[in-house]
Design an enzyme around this catalytic site. Structure first.
Site, PDB file in Angstrom:
ATOM      1  N   CYS A   1      31.376 -26.736   4.468  1.00 27.89           N
ATOM      2  CA  CYS A   1      30.790 -25.620   3.726  1.00 27.89           C
ATOM      3  C   CYS A   1      29.280 -25.801   3.544  1.00 27.89           C
ATOM      4  CB  CYS A   1      31.529 -25.403   2.397  1.00 27.89           C
ATOM      5  SG  CYS A   1      31.203 -23.763   1.710  1.00 27.89           S
TER       6      CYS A   1
ATOM      7  N   HIS B   1      37.114 -24.814   3.989  1.00 35.40           N
ATOM      8  CA  HIS B   1      37.445 -25.960   3.141  1.00 35.40           C
ATOM      9  C   HIS B   1      38.800 -26.543   3.530  1.00 35.40           C
ATOM     10  CE1 HIS B   1      34.204 -26.006   0.125  1.00 35.40           C
ATOM     11  NE2 HIS B   1      34.146 -24.690   0.317  1.00 35.40           N
TER      12      HIS B   1
ATOM     13  N   GLU C   1      39.899 -29.424   2.997  1.00 33.26           N
ATOM     14  CA  GLU C   1      40.427 -30.304   1.929  1.00 33.26           C
ATOM     15  C   GLU C   1      41.293 -29.523   0.937  1.00 33.26           C
ATOM     16  OE1 GLU C   1      37.474 -29.025   1.886  1.00 33.26           O
ATOM     17  OE2 GLU C   1      36.988 -28.495  -0.198  1.00 33.26           O
TER      18      GLU C   1
END
Ligand code: MN
Length: 251
Positions: A112, A218, A220
């Site tokens: 990001c 993202h 994660e």
């Protein structure tokens, strides 16, 4: 052998009854993704002059998401009204750290804000506000469209001959989206490895390095529900192990 992966945190300003305090914080999801991929996460707070010493402590790096980069750093004298929470020390620290890491071929994964730092560090520019500067119907800020963080809101098409496609073992990647800025002019040496359906750059990499990958989404936040999103973290950790082994042999 587990490699140490340095993670850059976000400065957060909080006002409580005792006054205003700044904290350096990292979402646990980044830490958990590195652990799940077999690495040891180590948080690297922003600081001047210590980039070399910090690099000596790690085998790879993860540049995390966060607030916007100072537009002056990519030659934009206008500041869009939505550009927010510019933090000069974080900008300076991350730009120095990533350039030194690239010089020394550290495996580096940029998420990001991280992909934006990668592009700016190498001489590229950013769109300061996608809704004003790029024609699109896609929900690049998916929270505004009611999506949860682990849900995908658009698809990224990966270049078949890319680190990105090799990591995901696919050229069609379903991603979440939490950005209002994006890569505009690509920096010299970088290659675009993934686009959204609207043409927006969603992934870049440095083909002349072992593993330098930036993604605008993202992973994660998605890897628990969608295990393919753990794969780039595993590739980072594997590349970091290789670097550690090579250095151990050289010693
Ligand atoms: Mn997006």
């Amino acid at each position: 052998m587990k490699p140490v992966i340095g993670i850059t945190p976000s400065p957060i300003v909080e006002t409580t009854a005792s006054g205003t305090h700044e904290r350096y914080a990292i979402a646990a999801s980044y830490v958990n993704a590195i652990i799940a991929a077999g690495g040891i996460p180590l948080i690297l707070p922003p600081q001047d002059e210590n980039a070399d010493a910090l690099l000596a402590l790690v085998d790879g790096l993860l540049f995390s998401g966060g607030a916007d980069i100072d537009p002056a750093l990519y030659g934009d004298s206008d500041v869009h009204p939505t550009t927010y929470d510019v933090h000069p020390l974080r900008d300076r620290f991350e730009l120095e750290l990533i350039n030194k890491a690239i010089e020394q071929d550290y495996p580096t994964f940029c998420i990001c804000r991280g992909i934006q730092i990668l592009n700016v560090a190498r001489g590229g520019t950013l769109l300061q506000h996608v809704p004003d500067q790029f024609e699109t119907e896609l929900p690049h800020r998916q929270q505004d469209a009611g999506f949860k963080s682990h849900e995908y809101s658009h698809v990224v098409t990966a270049n078949p001959d890319s680190t990105l496609a090799r990591a995901y073992r696919s050229t069609e990647i379903k991603v979440n989206s939490y950005h209002h800025q994006a890569v505009k002019d690509l920096a010299p040496g970088l290659a675009v490895s993934g686009h959204a359906e609207d043409g927006l750059v969603e992934s870049v990499e440095l083909p002349d390095r072992t593993f330098v990958l930036g993604v605008q989404w993202h992973p994660e936040m998605m890897f628990r529900e969608h295990p393919e999103h753990l794969e780039p973290f595993k590739q980072l950790v594997e590349a970091a192990i290789s670097r550690k082994l090579t250095n151990a042999t050289a010693d």
